[in-house]
Design an enzyme around this catalytic site. Sequence first.
Site, short mmCIF file in Angstrom:
data_model
loop_
_atom_site.label_atom_id
_atom_site.label_comp_id
_atom_site.label_asym_id
_atom_site.label_seq_id
_atom_site.Cartn_x
_atom_site.Cartn_y
_atom_site.Cartn_z
N SER A 263 0.83 -1.20 0.00
CA SER A 263 0.00 0.00 0.00
C SER A 263 0.86 1.25 0.00
O SER A 263 1.96 1.27 0.55
CB SER A 263 -0.94 0.01 1.21
OG SER A 263 -0.21 -0.06 2.40
N GLU B 90 8.86 -7.71 9.40
CA GLU B 90 9.22 -6.59 10.26
C GLU B 90 10.53 -6.92 10.95
O GLU B 90 10.69 -8.01 11.46
CB GLU B 90 8.13 -6.38 11.31
CG GLU B 90 8.31 -5.13 12.09
CD GLU B 90 8.24 -5.35 13.58
OE1 GLU B 90 7.17 -5.20 14.15
OE2 GLU B 90 9.28 -5.66 14.17
N HIS C 146 5.57 2.56 11.14
CA HIS C 146 4.60 3.04 12.14
C HIS C 146 5.00 4.39 12.70
O HIS C 146 4.24 5.04 13.38
CB HIS C 146 4.46 2.02 13.26
CG HIS C 146 4.09 0.67 12.73
ND1 HIS C 146 5.04 -0.27 12.38
CD2 HIS C 146 2.89 0.12 12.42
CE1 HIS C 146 4.42 -1.34 11.91
NE2 HIS C 146 3.12 -1.13 11.92
N1 GLN Z 1 -0.07 -5.38 1.41
C1 GLN Z 1 -0.58 -4.81 2.62
C2 GLN Z 1 -0.23 -3.33 2.67
O1 GLN Z 1 0.77 -2.96 2.21
C3 GLN Z 1 -0.01 -5.48 3.82
C4 GLN Z 1 -0.57 -4.93 5.09
C5 GLN Z 1 -0.13 -5.65 6.34
O2 GLN Z 1 0.84 -6.38 6.32
N2 GLN Z 1 -0.80 -5.46 7.42
O3 GLN Z 1 -0.96 -2.55 3.22
#
Ligand code: GLN
Length: 773
Positions: free
Chosen positions: A439, A671, A700
Amino acid sequence: MTVAHSLGFPRIGARRELKFALEEYWSGQRSAADLQQLARSLRLQNWQHQREAGLDFVSVGDFSFYDQVLDTSALLGVVPERFGWNGGDVDLDTYFRMARGRAPSGQPAAACTLTKWFDTNYHYLEPEVTADQTFALSTDRLFEQVAEAQVAGFTPKPVLLGPVTWLWLARAVGGEFDRLTLLERVLDVYAQVLDRLAEAGVEWVQLDEPALVLDLPQAWRTAFEQAYHRLKAARVKLLLATYFGGLEDNLTLACNLPVAGLHVDAVSAPDELTLAADWLPSCKILSVGIVSGRNIWRTDLQAALNTLKAAQVKLGDRLWVAPSCSLLHVPVDRDQETDLDTELQSWLSFAVQKLGEIGLLKRALADQPDAVTEVELQAAAKIARGRLSSPRLHNEAVRNRLAELAKLPLARELPFSERHAIQQMARPLPAFPTTTIGSFPQTADIRQTRRDFRQGEISAADYEARIEAEIEATVAAQEALDIDVLVHGEAERNDMVEYFGEQLDGFAFTRFGWVQSYGSRCVKPPVLFGDVSRPQAMTVRWARYAASLTNRPMKGMLTGPVTILNWSFVRDDQPRAQTAQQIALALRDEVLDLEAAGIGIIQIDEAALREGLPLRRRAWQQYLDWAVDAFRLTASGVASETQIHTHMCYSQFNDIIASIARMDADVITIETSRSDKRLLNAFRDFDYPNDIGPGVYDIHSPNIPSVEAMVELLENAAKVIPAQRLWVNPDCGLKTRRWEEVQPALAAMVSAAKVLRQRFAGAGDAKRLTEDA
Ligand code: GLN
Ligand code: ZN
């Protein structure tokens, strides 16, 4: 007479009133007095529901402005030093600063850590304790609410997180020490609390000890004995509540603790009910959690009644009826769901309806139930059973295809090493290839566009044109940043599960089916009620369009079967493993359609795979086996040349890394930016075979990461993972960030990748470097 009660009720309000009020308060648009006023009216409503259902008590203390674990910490006066609290009452803003780092008043400080509450999607704030931690009763909120209920004419049963579970969830800070050394001090405060409640005329107090359903070290089992022998002097009756699983090896322990009653979860551990009834000393009551607090299906009241009647034979009036756990984990009121067809609506039961079910069971357990009760019970049971035999749940074609597929090996044609070479030939990529998680910023504009389209305010053609424009801009931005593997940016998606659920058969969506995730944040899980199938391609149109705009590889983007399962309310008439398979089959078709459309790299996100781990360790492997099989079913149909990525939002892999490897994704992005040490350990101990993108910066945070920090992280990673297998990417999707943050962050990330390419160029075999290190 059987007593009926609830373990807790959702606090957020049927229309998320609390969420909006909190957010207004935080932003300075609402006064504290107004917030308190709204909270009072929500509590009164919740109690009213409990009375109307015919319950014998109302739960008090289940209301919270943020989280019940944080409430307990405040009650005990456990406020980390950085919040500048000097004893006395933990006021509202100190409380909010612990939860969110800031509040309308007071100095900002790093918020406490949010952690998943057992195996639910609710998150609590981790208590922080030091070796010399002091404890003091530090808020009167619970007592005030008890008085509030009494004044309004209700019989309160205060609900508190138990001392042992609270301490179990606490994190030792300022150096390692045994948290159990704090237990006596914690108990001092609990004893005072119980005293005050007794003075207020309270008869029963519910102490929640869900830690009893976990694998506990012996010292912690002993702690339960210590705690409850200490608290048995209280002048109130204690109901020890356990839920989310069976007690198993803690069953006799729980039965024998010196309390007046025990609550067991007869939904998740039906087989234990008889044992508990047998083991429980005859002076104690047994509260049987028979109505699920974890799903949204109407209870088969006839079956529930049969179970309860068998228990009643043993227990007589010592039988209590309750939901399996607090109703916090289900939405508030099904009757608001007027958009659902009446049949589907009739299958559901939210918190208000579940109270009704409990009340009805109580009446049905009476010596001589009246005729109305009998009729109501039969009618309700008939609807619940009707769901299970409804043709809407069954799709023969799906079942036949799955049976066929079960005969095939769920594996890629070639092993990774050979696939890798073929993929590199098909799409040559530099060392340390850069990519993102999917995203890009979801601007106010995009959200407005989606809303307008939903509400029919713009035409489909307009909507598509706007999404296309957004994709175009996103692709251009990535090219300008010189990213190697591009994404389309997910502008058309509101939510990574809902987006797919809406396009799949077998799912339904509620309008107000919100459940608190943490604080003011709520989620609205899709309702997965029937066999899952895919009427048509879901993502191909946008992926194809995005790919047409660039010569660089475009990554297709899907949410994986296990994540869709774990973030939905799931049917209970077949094993979850089977439901996961059905979702996987639909997604497998999507993967193949993307491939056929020329999308050579496909990412299947499994953000919630780890979340599904059972609470008990011995159940892990079975879950991991079917979860990984579901992923493999989704991914394994493609040609060797097609590259499968997966993404997970965490790096706690140490204990499940063999299963992660068995997923056999060509590339996994994870992560790491906040926990690189843990990751490095995992990969030091286990020779993970495929490509890995350790997230090089924390999305974040609004901070722009430095090139040096990312270079360092990658160099550390290269010590345990061969450099030629490393990818460079952020640690999650960018949708919550602003373009002003994303642009410089990604530019720095690409620079870091280039630095690494330079450093590792000429070193020939990067493996050799690894050995040198
Ligand atoms: N492909 C999703 C995004 O980029 C992955 C989101 C996630 O890992 N929570 O938003
Ligand atoms: Zn993520």
